[in-house]
Design a protein around this motif. Structure first.
Motif, PDB file in Angstrom:
ATOM      1  N   ALA A 334       7.173   9.914  -8.803  1.00 24.27           N
ATOM      2  CA  ALA A 334       6.196   8.302  -8.168  1.00 24.27           C
ATOM      3  C   ALA A 334       5.213   8.147  -9.328  1.00 24.27           C
ATOM      4  N   VAL A 335       5.389   6.880  -8.831  1.00 19.02           N
ATOM      5  CA  VAL A 335       4.370   6.253  -9.922  1.00 19.02           C
ATOM      6  C   VAL A 335       3.101   5.261  -9.440  1.00 19.02           C
ATOM      7  N   THR A 336       1.981   4.881 -10.367  1.00 23.14           N
ATOM      8  CA  THR A 336       1.446   4.464  -9.728  1.00 23.14           C
ATOM      9  C   THR A 336       1.029   2.850  -8.828  1.00 23.14           C
ATOM     10  N   ILE A 337       0.555   2.264  -7.691  1.00 23.09           N
ATOM     11  CA  ILE A 337       1.617   1.511  -7.019  1.00 23.09           C
ATOM     12  C   ILE A 337       2.179   0.434  -7.864  1.00 23.09           C
ATOM     13  N   ILE A 338       0.783   0.287  -8.454  1.00 19.09           N
ATOM     14  CA  ILE A 338       0.658  -1.162  -9.648  1.00 19.09           C
ATOM     15  C   ILE A 338       1.872  -1.204  -9.674  1.00 19.09           C
ATOM     16  N   HIS A 339       2.790  -0.470 -10.044  1.00 22.47           N
ATOM     17  CA  HIS A 339       4.119  -0.724 -10.972  1.00 22.47           C
ATOM     18  C   HIS A 339       5.277  -1.201  -9.720  1.00 22.47           C
ATOM     19  N   HIS A 340       5.220  -1.123  -8.569  1.00 21.80           N
ATOM     20  CA  HIS A 340       5.823  -1.711  -6.978  1.00 21.80           C
ATOM     21  C   HIS A 340       5.310  -3.583  -7.412  1.00 21.80           C
ATOM     22  N   PRO A 341       6.333  -3.716  -7.019  1.00 20.40           N
ATOM     23  CA  PRO A 341       6.736  -5.470  -7.553  1.00 20.40           C
ATOM     24  C   PRO A 341       6.035  -5.898  -6.406  1.00 20.40           C
ATOM     25  N   ASP A 342       5.441  -5.594  -4.506  1.00 20.71           N
ATOM     26  CA  ASP A 342       5.178  -6.192  -3.830  1.00 20.71           C
ATOM     27  C   ASP A 342       3.397  -6.321  -4.166  1.00 20.71           C
ATOM     28  N   VAL A 343       3.144  -4.864  -4.495  1.00 23.72           N
ATOM     29  CA  VAL A 343       1.918  -4.661  -5.136  1.00 23.72           C
ATOM     30  C   VAL A 343       1.361  -5.326  -6.224  1.00 23.72           C
ATOM     31  N   ARG A 344       2.288  -5.664  -6.809  1.00 27.42           N
ATOM     32  CA  ARG A 344       1.973  -7.043  -8.108  1.00 27.42           C
ATOM     33  C   ARG A 344       1.924  -7.964  -7.867  1.00 27.42           C
ATOM     34  N   ARG A 345       2.340  -8.585  -6.524  1.00 28.05           N
ATOM     35  CA  ARG A 345       2.533  -9.624  -6.040  1.00 28.05           C
ATOM     36  C   ARG A 345       1.367  -9.756  -5.518  1.00 28.05           C
ATOM     37  N   MET A 346       1.515  -8.749  -4.544  1.00 27.83           N
ATOM     38  CA  MET A 346      -0.216  -8.877  -3.571  1.00 27.83           C
ATOM     39  C   MET A 346      -1.308  -9.731  -4.401  1.00 27.83           C
ATOM     40  N   LEU A 347      -1.440  -8.328  -6.001  1.00 26.29           N
ATOM     41  CA  LEU A 347      -2.987  -8.334  -6.860  1.00 26.29           C
ATOM     42  C   LEU A 347      -2.803  -9.727  -7.208  1.00 26.29           C
ATOM     43  N   VAL A 410      -7.201  -5.387   1.893  1.00 28.95           N
ATOM     44  CA  VAL A 410      -6.906  -3.873   2.553  1.00 28.95           C
ATOM     45  C   VAL A 410      -5.575  -3.394   3.145  1.00 28.95           C
ATOM     46  N   GLN A 411      -4.672  -4.948   2.728  1.00 30.84           N
ATOM     47  CA  GLN A 411      -2.794  -4.505   2.776  1.00 30.84           C
ATOM     48  C   GLN A 411      -2.580  -3.869   1.403  1.00 30.84           C
ATOM     49  N   VAL A 412      -3.230  -4.315   0.040  1.00 28.59           N
ATOM     50  CA  VAL A 412      -2.837  -2.909  -0.538  1.00 28.59           C
ATOM     51  C   VAL A 412      -3.812  -1.518  -0.646  1.00 28.59           C
TER      52      VAL A 412
END
Lengths: 595, 595
Positions: A334-347, A410-412
């Motif tokens: 498992a990785v930090t969630i900043i590596h997940h594309p949708d989290v990246r999209r939200m940020l 909030v969603q992140v």
């Protein structure tokens, strides 16, 4: 935790808003690069270390009403002392009244930091700024000398008293009475609601600026006058006299900004509240508009500030929280969630919107400085028109965005975002007032259409659109996918804005319902395209400067590309909705009963 | 105040979801038009008269934790008695376990009403439904007989225990241990968080369904088993035995749904919580997915419900509140704000999104009924695939929408919307959990791409797209601007959806980061287009039925036109954003440090 993004701020000030040009204007010579850097550094310290830590406390332990008095959140009064003793209330006000006389462009990042660190706290200086502006514009020299230095010193604070239960957006419905006493003073009678920091214990006096009607005033907005009604009367020597007949009968229980007391003020229940006229009778709305224009810009900055604060929290969480393996199979762990594309999209969405709305606001602030101080009268008028066009957009667009951005914040955080202790929910709640107060988004949009587009035949809008075309051309001279992408999307956005401006000009008289049904959409479209223009200009500046700091400028270019591909395409959708409206079709044809 | 929109619901059920066809399926013969009308009427009464009045009370006076016990909001336990004694927990469950055995299509409007009237209250039955589904699917006959009738009767309630502090979206990280005792039972040890109605005083027992690992279980999601862990052990005769070792150590302080206790549950701190295995070891996730699929659909309905509730409040306020003269000069006096074009636009947006998301959800419910009861196996499989494709969209899209709609609900009320007493703010706060729990929108979008689009090579998606094309053709046969407008915009939306599905199929393997960066956007695009398809079908039905009720059907046609012009154009913007993503460009290229 709040870290003021001073590098981003300075980049926008220098590369997009023209800080050098502003500092060269007569009277702004003090705004040297060193001074500006120092001002931002000090503001950042105060906001990060003193005000930000009080923000959650203000939410948990709001201002409290007790028998007519209001106690601010513990710690707020001390923080206010630090704020005013540092000279922060006077940053943009004239030196002759003991302000610092710095350009609005320099005050603006300070205001952003103040609001990002503690929105509820920041409202008190924000309203005081408005009161100062109104007095400087319409007050007598005596009123200015009497009130402005004390407001700047923070001995006293200011408020704006417009709203009444039956008069919200519609100031024509104001009923508060002002009866002349024959000695130059008036006695005021009435109820004002939604008065921000209308009562508190952070300063010795509160200077209420109040809209009211004199006995012979004409009906509607042309019969409203502006009065100074201090909580304590002020003696000629500046000392405080008797308690005036204005009393806080309650404060509201609100969704957010809980530390900021929202007062119901009762004027004249015990014989009349003594007030002084500001300027001439029946010109109150005009003066209040000066105050409101300053306040509207500042509320726009609150939108930028809340977006940035929410972004900072979400980015920090995304870099810490470990959850799930990456979708590209690059790790078995498992990785930090900043590596997940949708989290990246939200940020990236949060960041792109924050940067675009900041850039547009700072550019607007520079227009205000140029409008005040440019040596050429014609240029002053041009910049004034540009500033006036931008104010409702900065107010309306930045604040509407802040709802989306704080919601993404909030969603992140996922489930943790819904738990109050993490703080993301407070930003979401606090931001919700921003598109409402100081004129709802619809009121801003009416202003954008009525006073800012129709009145000059679209001249200010078209001048901006022509400037965007020049940036589109400049993008064409750059190589690389990010620039091509921005060029395409900005060109299409610019066309959408141009055709909507034409639509507004052509149809506002003949089909007002249809045009005003698209008013907020026009405001959003203008924000998206003008914000995109600033992102494009940032991208061009970063292309030039890249070698100085590849990580910083690379991020600017990538964020601009993201904006081009994710935000600018909305312009076309908005255009479609706006121009489809016809007075007698669709939902405008339904009767009220059908809702 | 909540008035269930039973006419709208019946219209969707009959004209869009095919109620007649559903009622003709074997086993659903009881779902006659008269029965359905009566069921909706009774549900509407209970929700409007009993549950809705408790909604604000639940917010003001939430569930409280006291030394391991949780007291529900005063009035909730009595309301729960009324709810279960009316048979409402069993509407869609089999008659052999004392349910009513009605189609999901008939249960769905009941669920909408329940959630619209009181979201916090509704969560208790929602979770119980999930527990029932899981037991019916994977439980032994003895477990079913033992638990299901008592859950339907409301003697007991059910919960789902998935999340742990380190295991939110990622169930592979579940650590709770289950040790076999040799007598067929297990002892469980661990901490579960975010357990909705995990402890309360509304029923005599709580049946926790818990994910845990047996000692030899493989790592990851393939080593998770499902257990029944009742709060009180159940004797063979059904009477309650000893208190089990599962305890509520705290409940969360949340942004919304405050009356619904969100528990931290500690299993096994005093020797082990006794549990029974459900189904086979290591197949827990599979069973939990059954439960989650039911719960996800229900959460999607919560989105529809919150949107409708917010719309009702905003429309009522807009018809009462008098403010400002109309922009078209038709009155010299101030009018109710529903006459102002931007208020009309906001209400129309709220209404159009509510109607579209309701229609899509009800159509999905009918697919579920057809998948269960259609006499033809091939048709069952087709409807099952369609239902499976729609579930993440109903969950993700309806809930994301509910944030926008409840936010508009606050905006229509202006300053009063920000004051908690009016109730609009509660809807805004309550709705914010919906895109988070039962799988965030990103989790839904991953499901939509992975299991629902890639796995069948896009077959289910393409079948729907082909159906939309048929509706586009049917619109072409109608005269009039509303139909032409819908035809154009729906055709363009359908193309956008088709090209995004092709993009996903073509690139998911080679460029997963890019495709998953657009996953939520694909979900929203699918929602917008499929929702638009239902609005188009509604418009065609209303054209046929118009003379029976011109006001009702005229409003349907106008609302569909509004949706076509204001919502469908967003499909093109989403398509642009999705297909622009490339793995090594834009923000996906930034390092985590650059955020």
């Amino acid at each position: 935790m709040y870290n003021a993004p001073t590098n981003d701020m300075l980049f926008v000030m220098k590369e997009l808003a023209g800080l050098d040009e502003i500092a060269a204007l007569p009277g702004y010579e003090d705004a040297t690069p060193e001074t500006v850097q120092a001002v931002l550094g000090e503001a950042s310290k105060l906001c990060g270390e003193v005000l930000a830590p009080l923000n959650a406390e203000g939410d948990r332990n709001p201002s409290r009403w007790d028998n007519g008095n209001v106690r601010a959140t513990p710690g707020f009064a001390e923080a206010f002392r630090q704020f005013v003793s540092g000279g922060w209330q006077g940053v943009q006000h004239p030196q002759e009244y003991e302000g610092q006389g710095l350009p609005k462009l320099v005050a603006t990042p300070c205001i952003e930091m103040l609001n990002a660190s503690n929105l509820s706290f920041a409202l008190c200086p924000l309203l005081t700024d408005g009161a100062i502006e109104a007095l400087l514009t319409a007050g007598t020299e005596e009123q200015k000398r009497h009130y402005v230095p004390r407001l700047i010193a923070g001995d006293w604070t200011g408020t704006m008293n417009l709203t009444e239960p039956q008069a919200g957006s519609d100031l024509a419905a104001v009923r508060t009475r002002a009866e002349p006493q024959g000695d130059g003073t008036y006695k005021l009678f009435g109820t004002k609601i939604f008065i921000t920091w209308g009562e508190h214990d952070m300063a010795a006096n509160i200077v209420h600026l109040v809209l009211a009607r004199t006995p012979d005033a004409p009906a509607g907005v042309k019969g409203i006058s502006l009065f100074i009604v201090p909580k304590f009367l002020v003696n000629d020597d500046g000392s405080l006299g008797a308690r005036n007949d204005v009393h806080c009968v309650s404060i509201e229980h609100k969704l957010g900004i809980k530390a900021s007391p929202t007062a119901v003020l009762q004027f004249g229940d015990h014989g009349g509240a003594i007030g002084q006229l500001v300027g001439e009778e029946n010109r109150g709305l005009e003066y209040m508009f000066i105050m409101m224009n300053a306040a509207r810009f500042a509320v726009g900055m609150q939108g930028v500030a809340m977006s940035d604060r929410a972004y900072q929290k979400a980015a920090a969480y995304a870099k810490e929280r470990v959850q799930s393996r990456p979708v590209d199979g690059s790790s078995k762990e498992a990785v930090t969630i900043i590596h997940h594309p949708d989290v990246r999209r939200m940020l990236s969405t949060m960041r792109a919107l924050t940067e675009a709305s900041r850039a547009l606001a700072y550019v607007a602030a520079a227009q205000s400085d140029l409008a005040r101080r440019h040596p050429d009268a014609q240029m002053r008028a041009m910049h004034e028109a540009r500033y006036e066009y931008l104010v409702p957009i900065v107010k309306g667009w930045s604040t509407e965005l802040s709802i989306d951005v704080t919601s993404l914040g909030v969603q992140v955080l996922g489930g943790m975002g819904f738990i109050e202790e993490t703080g993301a929910a407070q930003f979401y709640r606090d931001a919700r007032i921003l598109p409402i107060y100081e004129g709802t988004t619809a009121i801003q949009a009416n202003d954008l259409i009525g006073r800012k587009t129709l009145r000059d035949g679209g001249a200010a809008a078209k001048a901006l659109i022509a400037d965007i075309a020049r940036t589109v051309a400049a993008l064409g001279a750059q190589d690389g996918a990010p620039f091509k992408s921005m060029q395409n999307h900005l060109a299409r956005g610019q066309q959408a804005l141009a055709s909507v401006v034409d639509y507004v000009l052509a149809n506002a008289k003949t089909d007002p319902n249809a045009v005003f049904a698209g008013s907020v959409l026009y405001l959003k479209l203008a924000g998206i395209v003008l914000g995109g223009w600033q992102m494009a200009r940032a991208m061009l500046a970063s292309a030039r400067l890249k070698s100085a700091d590849p990580a910083f400028h690379g991020a600017k270019i990538a964020t601009a590309q993201f904006y081009a591909e994710h935000v600018l395409p909305q312009a076309v959708a908005l255009e479609a909705a706006i121009v489809s409206a016809k007075g007698d079709e669709g939902v405008l044809a339904l009767s009220a009963d059908q809702f």
